[in-house]
Design a protein around this motif. Structure first.
Motif, PDB file in Angstrom:
ATOM      1  N   ASN A 277      -4.990   7.844  -2.516  1.00 10.82           N
ATOM      2  CA  ASN A 277      -5.204   6.704  -3.404  1.00 10.82           C
ATOM      3  C   ASN A 277      -6.573   6.764  -4.061  1.00 10.82           C
ATOM      4  O   ASN A 277      -6.725   6.406  -5.239  1.00 10.82           O
TER       5      ASN A 277
ATOM      6  N   ARG B 182      -3.359   9.474   3.226  1.00 12.59           N
ATOM      7  CA  ARG B 182      -2.903   8.732   2.053  1.00 12.59           C
ATOM      8  C   ARG B 182      -3.981   7.835   1.465  1.00 12.59           C
ATOM      9  O   ARG B 182      -3.931   7.508   0.277  1.00 12.59           O
ATOM     10  N   ASP B 183      -4.954   7.431   2.287  1.00 11.19           N
ATOM     11  CA  ASP B 183      -6.083   6.684   1.718  1.00 11.19           C
ATOM     12  C   ASP B 183      -6.866   7.559   0.751  1.00 11.19           C
ATOM     13  O   ASP B 183      -7.289   7.107  -0.315  1.00 11.19           O
TER      14      ASP B 183
ATOM     15  N   GLY C  80      -0.683  12.906   5.847  1.00 10.81           N
ATOM     16  CA  GLY C  80      -1.097  11.609   6.367  1.00 10.81           C
ATOM     17  C   GLY C  80      -2.402  11.082   5.806  1.00 10.81           C
ATOM     18  O   GLY C  80      -2.842   9.992   6.184  1.00 10.81           O
TER      19      GLY C  80
ATOM     20  N   TRP D 168       1.308   9.413  -6.134  1.00  8.02           N
ATOM     21  CA  TRP D 168       1.785  10.783  -5.941  1.00  8.02           C
ATOM     22  C   TRP D 168       2.763  11.182  -7.039  1.00  8.02           C
ATOM     23  O   TRP D 168       2.656  12.257  -7.639  1.00  8.02           O
TER      24      TRP D 168
ATOM     25  N   LYS E 181       0.812  -1.207   0.000  1.00  9.15           N
ATOM     26  CA  LYS E 181       0.000   0.000   0.000  1.00  9.15           C
ATOM     27  C   LYS E 181       0.850   1.263   0.000  1.00  9.15           C
ATOM     28  O   LYS E 181       0.544   2.239  -0.697  1.00  9.15           O
ATOM     29  N   TRP E 182       1.947   1.259   0.757  1.00  9.40           N
ATOM     30  CA  TRP E 182       2.792   2.451   0.823  1.00  9.40           C
ATOM     31  C   TRP E 182       3.415   2.759  -0.530  1.00  9.40           C
ATOM     32  O   TRP E 182       3.576   3.927  -0.911  1.00  9.40           O
ATOM     33  N   LEU E 183       3.734   1.697  -1.288  1.00  4.54           N
ATOM     34  CA  LEU E 183       4.325   1.910  -2.605  1.00  4.54           C
ATOM     35  C   LEU E 183       3.268   2.412  -3.598  1.00  4.54           C
ATOM     36  O   LEU E 183       3.572   3.242  -4.466  1.00  4.54           O
ATOM     37  N   GLN E 184       2.023   1.937  -3.470  1.00  2.00           N
ATOM     38  CA  GLN E 184       0.948   2.472  -4.307  1.00  2.00           C
ATOM     39  C   GLN E 184       0.781   3.970  -4.072  1.00  2.00           C
ATOM     40  O   GLN E 184       0.603   4.739  -5.026  1.00  2.00           O
ATOM     41  N   GLU E 185       0.844   4.376  -2.816  1.00  3.64           N
ATOM     42  CA  GLU E 185       0.692   5.798  -2.487  1.00  3.64           C
ATOM     43  C   GLU E 185       1.797   6.628  -3.124  1.00  3.64           C
ATOM     44  O   GLU E 185       1.540   7.687  -3.709  1.00  3.64           O
ATOM     45  N   VAL E 186       3.025   6.146  -3.025  1.00  6.32           N
ATOM     46  CA  VAL E 186       4.155   6.880  -3.595  1.00  6.32           C
ATOM     47  C   VAL E 186       4.030   6.965  -5.110  1.00  6.32           C
ATOM     48  O   VAL E 186       4.258   8.027  -5.713  1.00  6.32           O
TER      49      VAL E 186
ATOM     50  N   MET F 163      -0.373  13.690   0.623  1.00  8.18           N
ATOM     51  CA  MET F 163       0.736  12.765   0.888  1.00  8.18           C
ATOM     52  C   MET F 163       1.417  13.078   2.214  1.00  8.18           C
ATOM     53  O   MET F 163       1.701  12.179   3.015  1.00  8.18           O
TER      54      MET F 163
END
Length: 203
Positions: A163, A159-160, A157, A86, A78-83, A154
């Motif tokens: 996405n 981040r949901d 916080g 962005w 999930k963290w990589l999807q957010e990055v 981003m």
């Protein structure tokens, strides 16, 4: 604000190609009936496509319709999807800014050299290119606004939400949007005589 901009851009886009369709129809009829040509339909068609494309860039961005290769996206952490989501917005904003920057020099060259189209109309290119540049500047501004919002989400916080707003559209998102559009159109449509009669019979 976003819906208002999207609606007006859609109206302008539609009017451009509605006018072009009318011109092509007139050109076709007078060629067939009177054997005369306006000698400008092809030229105006090229200008319409160039300007319409710049409007479509902004509309696609606001509607999340730009193509994303998401074969592996949903399988990533999930963290990589957010990055990646962005970065995709930042890269698009940078690319839009670059296009507007380069288009500015194209217009300046046409103005300096007094370039004209190689058609019977000999249109000064600075005019259609100026409209094309304006469309690219609008796309760059819209992209910059989206990039700013994505950056705020981003680093705050949320981040949901990042996405949801900037991630690739899933099949479920597209189906839900179509169902909502169908529901809105059904509620706005006038009742047919058969529907009124059926409602009266049920009552």
């Amino acid at each position: 604000m976003k819906d208002t901009i999207e609606r007006w851009l859609g109206i302008v886009f539609g009017l451009i190609f509605l006018a072009l369709s009318f011109l092509v129809a007139v050109e076709t009829v007078i060629r067939k009936v009177f054997n005369v040509s306006l000698q400008g339909a092809d030229e105006l068609g090229g200008y319409s496509l160039a300007v319409g494309a710049t409007i479509a860039f902004s509309l696609a961005l606001m509607g999340r319709s730009h193509i994303r290769v998401d074969v592996f996206h949903d399988h990533l952490p999930k963290w990589l999807q957010e990055v990646l989501n962005w970065l995709s917005v930042l890269c698009l904003a940078a690319f839009a800014g670059l296009m507007a920057y380069l288009a500015w020099f194209v217009v300046q060259d046409s103005r300096q050299y007094q370039s004209v189209s190689q058609t019977p109309w000999a249109t000064p290119l600075v005019y259609p290119q100026g409209v094309w540049l304006f469309g690219l500047i609008m796309f760059a501004l819209v992209s910059a606004g989206f990039a700013l919002r994505a950056t705020l989400l981003m680093f705050s916080g949320r981040r949901d939400q990042l996405n949801r707003e900037f991630g690739p559209r899933s099949t479920k998102d597209e189906v839900d949007e179509e169902l909502e559009d169908l529901k809105a159109r059904s509620s706005d449509a006038p009742l047919s005589p058969l529907s009124v009669a059926a409602s009266g019979a049920q009552a």
